[in-house]
Design a protein around this motif. Structure first.
Motif, PDB file in Angstrom:
ATOM      1  N   MET A   1      -1.460  54.580   1.204  1.00 53.45           N
ATOM      2  CA  MET A   1      -2.678  55.079   1.782  1.00 53.45           C
ATOM      3  C   MET A   1      -3.696  53.746   1.800  1.00 53.45           C
ATOM      4  N   PHE A   2      -3.198  52.791   0.475  1.00 59.11           N
ATOM      5  CA  PHE A   2      -4.583  51.879   0.444  1.00 59.11           C
ATOM      6  C   PHE A   2      -3.885  50.726   0.202  1.00 59.11           C
ATOM      7  N   LEU A   3      -4.391  49.654   0.831  1.00 58.19           N
ATOM      8  CA  LEU A   3      -3.918  48.193   0.557  1.00 58.19           C
ATOM      9  C   LEU A   3      -5.291  47.087   0.677  1.00 58.19           C
ATOM     10  N   TYR A   4      -5.030  46.255  -0.134  1.00 55.17           N
ATOM     11  CA  TYR A   4      -6.144  45.240  -0.227  1.00 55.17           C
ATOM     12  C   TYR A   4      -5.756  44.098  -0.169  1.00 55.17           C
ATOM     13  N   ILE A   5      -6.546  43.152   0.510  1.00 53.72           N
ATOM     14  CA  ILE A   5      -6.282  41.941   0.589  1.00 53.72           C
ATOM     15  C   ILE A   5      -6.831  41.269  -0.733  1.00 53.72           C
ATOM     16  N   GLN A   6      -6.395  40.586  -1.639  1.00 49.46           N
ATOM     17  CA  GLN A   6      -6.887  40.139  -2.949  1.00 49.46           C
ATOM     18  C   GLN A   6      -6.468  38.573  -3.032  1.00 49.46           C
ATOM     19  N   ASP A   7      -7.473  37.865  -3.909  1.00 48.00           N
ATOM     20  CA  ASP A   7      -7.401  36.517  -4.257  1.00 48.00           C
ATOM     21  C   ASP A   7      -7.346  35.571  -3.050  1.00 48.00           C
ATOM     22  N   ILE A   8      -8.012  35.778  -2.063  1.00 50.24           N
ATOM     23  CA  ILE A   8      -8.154  34.668  -1.096  1.00 50.24           C
ATOM     24  C   ILE A   8      -8.782  33.592  -1.502  1.00 50.24           C
ATOM     25  N   MET A   9      -8.135  32.316  -1.683  1.00 50.37           N
ATOM     26  CA  MET A   9      -8.388  31.263  -2.208  1.00 50.37           C
ATOM     27  C   MET A   9      -8.048  30.002  -1.484  1.00 50.37           C
ATOM     28  N   VAL A  10      -8.804  28.806  -1.160  1.00 48.13           N
ATOM     29  CA  VAL A  10      -8.500  27.869  -0.559  1.00 48.13           C
ATOM     30  C   VAL A  10      -9.060  26.477  -1.627  1.00 48.13           C
ATOM     31  N   LYS A  11      -8.035  25.610  -1.594  1.00 47.46           N
ATOM     32  CA  LYS A  11      -8.586  24.552  -2.637  1.00 47.46           C
ATOM     33  C   LYS A  11      -9.715  23.880  -2.276  1.00 47.46           C
ATOM     34  N   LYS A  12     -10.485  23.234  -3.104  1.00 50.17           N
ATOM     35  CA  LYS A  12     -11.845  23.097  -2.726  1.00 50.17           C
ATOM     36  C   LYS A  12     -11.738  22.015  -1.603  1.00 50.17           C
ATOM     37  N   GLU A  13     -11.008  20.908  -1.780  1.00 49.27           N
ATOM     38  CA  GLU A  13     -10.922  19.968  -0.789  1.00 49.27           C
ATOM     39  C   GLU A  13     -10.635  20.153   0.641  1.00 49.27           C
ATOM     40  N   TYR A  14     -10.168  21.506   0.905  1.00 49.28           N
ATOM     41  CA  TYR A  14      -9.509  22.052   1.930  1.00 49.28           C
ATOM     42  C   TYR A  14     -10.619  22.953   2.464  1.00 49.28           C
ATOM     43  N   GLN A  15     -11.455  23.523   1.818  1.00 54.13           N
ATOM     44  CA  GLN A  15     -12.421  24.467   2.394  1.00 54.13           C
ATOM     45  C   GLN A  15     -13.280  23.779   3.439  1.00 54.13           C
ATOM     46  N   GLY A  16     -13.803  24.895   4.418  1.00 52.43           N
ATOM     47  CA  GLY A  16     -14.597  24.196   5.518  1.00 52.43           C
ATOM     48  C   GLY A  16     -13.643  23.976   6.529  1.00 52.43           C
ATOM     49  N   ASN A  17     -12.329  24.196   6.660  1.00 50.71           N
ATOM     50  CA  ASN A  17     -11.621  23.927   7.788  1.00 50.71           C
ATOM     51  C   ASN A  17     -11.026  25.262   8.440  1.00 50.71           C
ATOM     52  N   GLY A  18     -11.349  26.211   8.117  1.00 54.23           N
ATOM     53  CA  GLY A  18     -10.975  27.416   8.689  1.00 54.23           C
ATOM     54  C   GLY A  18      -9.664  28.290   7.903  1.00 54.23           C
ATOM     55  N   ILE A  19      -9.438  27.553   7.051  1.00 50.08           N
ATOM     56  CA  ILE A  19      -8.121  27.765   6.311  1.00 50.08           C
ATOM     57  C   ILE A  19      -8.236  29.588   5.830  1.00 50.08           C
ATOM     58  N   GLY A  20      -9.236  29.825   5.398  1.00 52.30           N
ATOM     59  CA  GLY A  20      -9.424  31.288   4.674  1.00 52.30           C
ATOM     60  C   GLY A  20      -9.275  32.440   5.839  1.00 52.30           C
ATOM     61  N   GLY A  21      -9.829  31.961   7.072  1.00 49.33           N
ATOM     62  CA  GLY A  21      -9.751  32.950   7.946  1.00 49.33           C
ATOM     63  C   GLY A  21      -8.305  33.308   8.745  1.00 49.33           C
ATOM     64  N   LYS A  22      -7.671  31.877   8.517  1.00 49.45           N
ATOM     65  CA  LYS A  22      -6.290  32.071   9.189  1.00 49.45           C
ATOM     66  C   LYS A  22      -5.358  32.740   8.100  1.00 49.45           C
ATOM     67  N   ILE A  23      -5.685  32.646   6.713  1.00 45.87           N
ATOM     68  CA  ILE A  23      -5.034  33.426   5.685  1.00 45.87           C
ATOM     69  C   ILE A  23      -5.237  34.949   6.109  1.00 45.87           C
ATOM     70  N   VAL A  24      -6.284  35.337   6.353  1.00 39.95           N
ATOM     71  CA  VAL A  24      -6.596  37.001   6.768  1.00 39.95           C
ATOM     72  C   VAL A  24      -5.788  37.054   7.791  1.00 39.95           C
ATOM     73  N   GLU A  25      -5.861  36.255   9.019  1.00 33.70           N
ATOM     74  CA  GLU A  25      -5.027  36.461  10.392  1.00 33.70           C
ATOM     75  C   GLU A  25      -3.485  36.633   9.814  1.00 33.70           C
ATOM     76  N   PHE A  26      -3.025  35.782   9.170  1.00 28.75           N
ATOM     77  CA  PHE A  26      -1.575  35.561   8.642  1.00 28.75           C
ATOM     78  C   PHE A  26      -1.218  36.639   8.067  1.00 28.75           C
TER      79      PHE A  26
END
Length: 92
Positions: A65-90
């Motif tokens: 019944m329950f699923l959670y997305i956990q530990d969404i992380m993006v290396k500091k040098e790559y942050q701000g490029n939309g990678i986190g959102g793409k991780i959620v989409e993927f």
């Protein structure tokens, strides 16, 4: 940016390096290994030029019944490029 998304469990060392990049301290490997054993699905993001793990998330839950997305992380040098959102989409 030349990156790739994979549904695989990264090496513990690579995950720990990513964690250290974001949180400035590591975790004991046995803790990471136990967490990985209890993970239902992984999303690992790699820089194709260096093959370095630069992003990560995982799904945890009760498999019913329950699923959670956990530990969404993006290396500091790559942050701000939309990678986190793409991780959620993927992940979905």
């Amino acid at each position: 940016m030349d990156i790739r998304f994979e549904r695989n469990m990264p090496k513990v060392e690579d995950y720990d390096n990513l964690w250290k990049n974001i949180y400035d301290e590591g975790r004991e490997y046995w803790i990471i290994e136990d967490a990985f054993k209890n993970t239902l699905e992984f999303v690992s993001v790699y820089d194709n030029k260096t093959n370095e793990l630069i992003g990560f998330s995982r799904i945890i839950g009760d498999k019913t019944m329950f699923l959670y997305i956990q530990d969404i992380m993006v290396k500091k040098e790559y942050q701000g490029n939309g990678i986190g959102g793409k991780i959620v989409e993927f992940t979905l």
